[in-house]
Design a protein around this motif. Structure first.
Motif, PDB file in Angstrom:
ATOM      1  N   MET A 118      37.242  44.453  16.486  1.00  0.00           N
ATOM      2  CA  MET A 118      37.309  43.969  17.913  1.00  0.00           C
ATOM      3  C   MET A 118      38.724  43.484  18.020  1.00  0.00           C
ATOM      4  N   ARG A 119      39.172  43.751  19.473  1.00  0.00           N
ATOM      5  CA  ARG A 119      40.622  42.986  19.681  1.00  0.00           C
ATOM      6  C   ARG A 119      40.400  42.074  21.049  1.00  0.00           C
ATOM      7  N   LEU A 120      41.309  41.107  21.071  1.00  0.00           N
ATOM      8  CA  LEU A 120      41.257  40.271  22.475  1.00  0.00           C
ATOM      9  C   LEU A 120      42.624  40.948  23.216  1.00  0.00           C
ATOM     10  N   VAL A 121      42.219  40.843  24.379  1.00  0.00           N
ATOM     11  CA  VAL A 121      43.426  41.309  25.451  1.00  0.00           C
ATOM     12  C   VAL A 121      43.353  40.793  26.707  1.00  0.00           C
ATOM     13  N   PRO A 122      44.250  40.695  27.549  1.00  0.00           N
ATOM     14  CA  PRO A 122      44.352  40.023  28.808  1.00  0.00           C
ATOM     15  C   PRO A 122      43.479  41.055  29.742  1.00  0.00           C
ATOM     16  N   ILE A 123      43.095  40.351  30.787  1.00  0.00           N
ATOM     17  CA  ILE A 123      42.170  41.107  31.705  1.00  0.00           C
ATOM     18  C   ILE A 123      42.666  40.744  32.939  1.00  0.00           C
ATOM     19  N   THR A 124      43.398  41.829  33.777  1.00  0.00           N
ATOM     20  CA  THR A 124      44.054  41.420  34.964  1.00  0.00           C
ATOM     21  C   THR A 124      43.420  42.490  36.114  1.00  0.00           C
ATOM     22  N   ASP A 125      43.671  42.063  37.234  1.00  0.00           N
ATOM     23  CA  ASP A 125      43.282  42.767  38.582  1.00  0.00           C
ATOM     24  C   ASP A 125      44.459  44.043  38.615  1.00  0.00           C
ATOM     25  N   ALA A 126      45.642  43.806  38.316  1.00  0.00           N
ATOM     26  CA  ALA A 126      46.531  44.583  38.319  1.00  0.00           C
ATOM     27  C   ALA A 126      46.571  45.942  37.708  1.00  0.00           C
ATOM     28  N   ASP A 127      46.313  45.698  36.485  1.00  0.00           N
ATOM     29  CA  ASP A 127      45.891  46.859  35.676  1.00  0.00           C
ATOM     30  C   ASP A 127      44.486  47.757  35.570  1.00  0.00           C
ATOM     31  N   ARG A 128      43.860  47.088  36.525  1.00  0.00           N
ATOM     32  CA  ARG A 128      42.368  47.391  36.801  1.00  0.00           C
ATOM     33  C   ARG A 128      41.343  47.318  35.641  1.00  0.00           C
ATOM     34  N   SER A 129      41.788  46.423  34.545  1.00  0.00           N
ATOM     35  CA  SER A 129      40.831  46.038  33.742  1.00  0.00           C
ATOM     36  C   SER A 129      39.794  45.231  33.899  1.00  0.00           C
ATOM     37  N   TRP A 130      39.966  44.484  35.075  1.00  0.00           N
ATOM     38  CA  TRP A 130      38.792  43.470  35.645  1.00  0.00           C
ATOM     39  C   TRP A 130      37.662  44.450  36.601  1.00  0.00           C
ATOM     40  N   ALA A 131      38.330  45.521  37.173  1.00  0.00           N
ATOM     41  CA  ALA A 131      37.196  46.256  37.661  1.00  0.00           C
ATOM     42  C   ALA A 131      36.645  47.357  36.802  1.00  0.00           C
ATOM     43  N   SER A 132      37.282  47.785  35.669  1.00  0.00           N
ATOM     44  CA  SER A 132      36.607  48.535  34.544  1.00  0.00           C
ATOM     45  C   SER A 132      35.488  47.663  33.868  1.00  0.00           C
ATOM     46  N   LEU A 133      35.844  46.504  33.505  1.00  0.00           N
ATOM     47  CA  LEU A 133      34.961  45.516  33.081  1.00  0.00           C
ATOM     48  C   LEU A 133      33.841  45.359  33.865  1.00  0.00           C
ATOM     49  N   LYS A 134      33.898  45.137  35.219  1.00  0.00           N
ATOM     50  CA  LYS A 134      32.654  45.064  36.088  1.00  0.00           C
ATOM     51  C   LYS A 134      31.913  46.270  36.144  1.00  0.00           C
ATOM     52  N   SER A 135      32.468  47.434  36.062  1.00  0.00           N
ATOM     53  CA  SER A 135      31.755  48.779  36.241  1.00  0.00           C
ATOM     54  C   SER A 135      31.176  48.894  35.247  1.00  0.00           C
ATOM     55  N   GLN A 136      31.754  48.702  33.787  1.00  0.00           N
ATOM     56  CA  GLN A 136      31.104  48.920  32.625  1.00  0.00           C
ATOM     57  C   GLN A 136      29.840  47.899  32.465  1.00  0.00           C
ATOM     58  N   TRP A 137      29.829  46.784  32.975  1.00  0.00           N
ATOM     59  CA  TRP A 137      28.711  45.744  32.865  1.00  0.00           C
ATOM     60  C   TRP A 137      27.687  46.076  33.910  1.00  0.00           C
ATOM     61  N   ARG A 138      28.240  46.760  35.003  1.00  0.00           N
ATOM     62  CA  ARG A 138      27.098  47.361  36.072  1.00  0.00           C
ATOM     63  C   ARG A 138      26.094  47.880  35.430  1.00  0.00           C
ATOM     64  N   GLN A 142      42.127  38.461  42.145  1.00  0.00           N
ATOM     65  CA  GLN A 142      42.939  39.258  43.113  1.00  0.00           C
ATOM     66  C   GLN A 142      44.262  38.365  43.346  1.00  0.00           C
ATOM     67  N   GLY A 143      44.271  37.098  43.225  1.00  0.00           N
ATOM     68  CA  GLY A 143      45.464  36.387  43.466  1.00  0.00           C
ATOM     69  C   GLY A 143      46.463  36.142  42.266  1.00  0.00           C
ATOM     70  N   GLY A 144      45.905  37.154  41.118  1.00  0.00           N
ATOM     71  CA  GLY A 144      46.755  37.134  40.106  1.00  0.00           C
ATOM     72  C   GLY A 144      46.876  35.689  39.031  1.00  0.00           C
ATOM     73  N   LYS A 145      45.999  35.114  39.266  1.00  0.00           N
ATOM     74  CA  LYS A 145      45.998  33.807  38.296  1.00  0.00           C
ATOM     75  C   LYS A 145      44.809  33.784  37.509  1.00  0.00           C
ATOM     76  N   GLY A 146      44.208  34.764  37.121  1.00  0.00           N
ATOM     77  CA  GLY A 146      42.921  34.632  36.522  1.00  0.00           C
ATOM     78  C   GLY A 146      42.914  33.980  35.088  1.00  0.00           C
ATOM     79  N   GLY A 147      43.884  34.281  34.189  1.00  0.00           N
ATOM     80  CA  GLY A 147      44.034  33.940  32.850  1.00  0.00           C
ATOM     81  C   GLY A 147      42.553  34.429  32.000  1.00  0.00           C
ATOM     82  N   LEU A 148      42.142  35.485  32.348  1.00  0.00           N
ATOM     83  CA  LEU A 148      41.162  35.865  31.619  1.00  0.00           C
ATOM     84  C   LEU A 148      41.573  36.813  30.300  1.00  0.00           C
ATOM     85  N   TYR A 149      40.823  36.757  29.207  1.00  0.00           N
ATOM     86  CA  TYR A 149      41.223  37.333  27.873  1.00  0.00           C
ATOM     87  C   TYR A 149      39.459  37.971  27.427  1.00  0.00           C
TER      88      TYR A 149
END
Length: 173
Positions: free
Chosen positions: A1-21, A47-54
């Motif tokens: 497994m690997r740890l990566v940043p999640i952002t709205d800009a690269d669509r990884s946030w939308a992808s995560l939500k879609s997969q979890w849906r 959406q504000g670009g300040k998520g800080g999610l990994y």
């Protein structure tokens, strides 16, 4: 497994939500009510670009994420890497993965935070908020002092794991 940043800009946030849906629906759960709190709170931040999610990913599949921030706090010398709002995928949340895999997931996510503190986010202190005090059992063995441990101090107080990392220059002495 690997740890990566999640952002709205690269669509990884939308992808995560879609997969979890899809995963929630496979468990016969309504995704909109299942994630009502955390996603409603994080969507505007992301959406504000300040998520800080990994996120912790197994290949391209997100298994968990948490919000990570590097900040100065009064009782610490130097920056603290603070990890909060841990959220696990429906596979773990609904028990499909089993308790042993859930424990392994927490260990891998915490290990990822140690890696972040040593590399990209450079901090010698970590505060890691568990989902529940009961989750402490999975990280409790790290409290035992061992010679090659990366921790100078490691404590668990309720649902908070706090540790101070050994400084690299002290490890070589």
């Amino acid at each position: 497994m690997r740890l990566v940043p999640i952002t709205d800009a690269d669509r990884s946030w939308a992808s995560l939500k879609s997969q979890w849906r899809k995963a929630a629906e496979a468990a016969e759960e309504d995704f909109s009510t299942y994630t009502q709190g955390i996603f409603a709170a994080l969507d505007p931040v992301m959406q504000g670009g300040k998520g800080g999610l990994y996120g912790l990913y197994d290949g391209t599949v997100p298994q968990a994420f948490c919000q990570v921030s590097k900040l100065l706090m009064p009782k610490f010398e130097g920056p603290v890497l603070r990890c909060r709002f841990m959220t696990v995928s429906p596979t773990y949340d609904f028990g499909s993965a089993g308790l042993d895999k859930y424990g392994q997931l927490l260990i891998e996510l915490f290990s990822g935070m140690v890696w972040l503190s040593r590399n990209a986010l450079s901090a010698s202190h970590i505060q890691f908020h568990l989902r529940s005090p009961a989750d402490a059992q999975f990280l409790a063995p790290l409290q035992a002092p061992v010679p090659d441990s990366p921790f100078q101090r490691f404590t668990i107080n309720g649902a908070w794991v706090e540790c101070d990392l050994k400084l690299p220059e002290l490890e070589t002495m």
